[in-house]
Design a protein around this motif. Structure first.
Motif, mmCIF file in Angstrom:
data_model
loop_
_atom_site.group_PDB
_atom_site.id
_atom_site.type_symbol
_atom_site.label_atom_id
_atom_site.label_comp_id
_atom_site.label_asym_id
_atom_site.label_seq_id
_atom_site.Cartn_x
_atom_site.Cartn_y
_atom_site.Cartn_z
ATOM 1 N N LEU A 152 32.379 28.111 49.677
ATOM 2 C CA LEU A 152 33.167 28.347 50.889
ATOM 3 C C LEU A 152 32.261 28.608 52.094
ATOM 4 O O LEU A 152 32.491 28.062 53.185
ATOM 5 C CB LEU A 152 34.101 29.543 50.683
ATOM 6 N N THR A 190 30.481 25.106 53.020
ATOM 7 C CA THR A 190 31.342 24.024 53.509
ATOM 8 C C THR A 190 32.136 24.416 54.738
ATOM 9 O O THR A 190 32.337 23.597 55.636
ATOM 10 C CB THR A 190 32.313 23.559 52.409
ATOM 11 N N ARG A 191 32.574 25.678 54.806
ATOM 12 C CA ARG A 191 33.381 26.115 55.952
ATOM 13 C C ARG A 191 32.540 26.810 57.022
ATOM 14 O O ARG A 191 33.074 27.357 57.979
ATOM 15 C CB ARG A 191 34.511 27.038 55.487
ATOM 16 N N LEU A 201 38.451 22.357 51.257
ATOM 17 C CA LEU A 201 38.223 22.204 49.823
ATOM 18 C C LEU A 201 39.361 21.476 49.119
ATOM 19 O O LEU A 201 39.143 20.898 48.052
ATOM 20 C CB LEU A 201 38.024 23.577 49.175
ATOM 21 N N PHE A 241 41.740 25.943 43.987
ATOM 22 C CA PHE A 241 41.521 25.437 45.345
ATOM 23 C C PHE A 241 41.996 23.987 45.481
ATOM 24 O O PHE A 241 41.748 23.360 46.508
ATOM 25 C CB PHE A 241 40.045 25.530 45.714
#
Length: 317
Positions: A112, A115-116, A144, A168
């Motif tokens: 997380l 990627t975020r 995701l 997710f």
């Protein structure tokens, strides 16, 4: 009756050291895992408690003439010379599975974060760059949901990762030595095939000489421009220079590392690489997981000194 002598190759929690001291004469921790770093009295040590990333080579084994047990905190045991251990009749144990949930939780946190862009978002706010009246203050990134997660290694950690990723709504595939019949996750025949398929590659495999620097420039290129790699296994699995180059040149989108090849030393190139999240080998370190691993080490020690079969021998040995 005197307590048997146990040698610590590294430092451990106060809880663990107290539990050991209640039952054994404890020496150490050693400043490094080498014969010239042995404390006074180490020649009497019957057991060595260590961790997978530390070297327990022939020279150290032969410097401990009374040694009968090497007990690993954690699942990994890549640091030991198994041939030398066998020749000297040593029992070798580890503590498998106890930290799997903790490691899987932390790995998903790193997924997380990478990627975020959670750390970048934190800096964005702190540096006063959140200004204006735009709907989106930072550039949007893929989420995701529907993303393809490749898990390299499908043991206890890998399986827990798969269950968490399913929540997710991710697509999940894995590579391990053999395909597993008890999972619906897709099997990929090689690490390269897994990387070519994945948006995010999590390294969760046990380290050994066969997979040293397996995540190299070629594999990172296969992961691609939008790819992320997360390592919660061992630092030796990733070529640090290749990863730094991939991040510097934008060959991949991001990475997160909890483990390093020569801990606690982290290469300057990694410290300065863009889009890289670093943590100090703490994926295992929830209180419950740490205590469970310590208790497994204690159980192995107790069985050994009681001349019983140890509960967690390394197999095959």
């Amino acid at each position: 009756m005197s307590k048997p002598t146990v040698l610590l190759a590294c430092d451990f929690s106060d809880r663990f050291k107290q539990l050991l001291t209640d039952r054994y004469k404890v020496l150490g921790p050693m400043p490094r895992s080498a014969p010239d770093a042995l404390p006074v009295g180490a020649s009497a040590a019957l057991a060595l408690v260590t961790k997978g990333g530390l070297q327990t080579d022939r020279a150290l084994i032969e410097a401990l003439p009374e040694l009968g047990l090497v007990s690993y905190f954690g699942t990994g045991f890549e640091g030991i010379d198994l041939q030398a251990a066998s020749e000297h009749g040593l029992t070798v144990t580890h503590s498998p599975g106890a930290n799997a949930s903790s490691v899987a939780d932390f790995a998903m946190g790193l997924v997380l974060a990478s990627t975020r862009q959670i750390l970048a978002a934190d800096r964005f706010v702190r540096e006063g760059r959140w200004t204006g009246n735009s709907l989106v203050s930072m550039a949007a990134v893929p989420g995701l949901t529907g993303a393809r997660l490749g898990i390299y290694g499908f043991g206890a950690v890998g399986r827990k990762l798969a269950s968490r990723a399913a929540a997710f709504e991710m697509k999940i595939a894995y590579h391990s030595r053999t395909p597993k019949s008890d999972t619906a996750c897709s099997y990929k025949a090689s690490v390269r095939e897994l990387a070519e398929w994945a948006d995010i590659l999590i390294v969760a495999v046990r380290a050994d000489p066969s997979n040293y620097h397996i995540v190299d420039r070629s594999l990172l290129a296969a992961l691609g421009l939008n790819g992320h790699v997360v390592n919660v296994a061992r630092g030796s699995l990733i070529d640090a220079d290749a990863l730094a180059e991939a991040l510097e040149q934008g060959m991949i989108a991001g990475a997160a590392l909890d483990v390093f090849e020569n801990e606690p030393t982290v290469p300057d190139r990694l410290l300065n690489a863009p889009n890289l999240i670093l943590s100090p080998h703490i994926a295992f370190a929830s209180t419950g997981a740490r205590n469970a691993q310590e208790d497994m080490v204690l159980a192995n020690l107790e069985a050994f000194f009681d001349n019983r079969a140890v509960p967690n021998p390394i197999d095959p040995f």
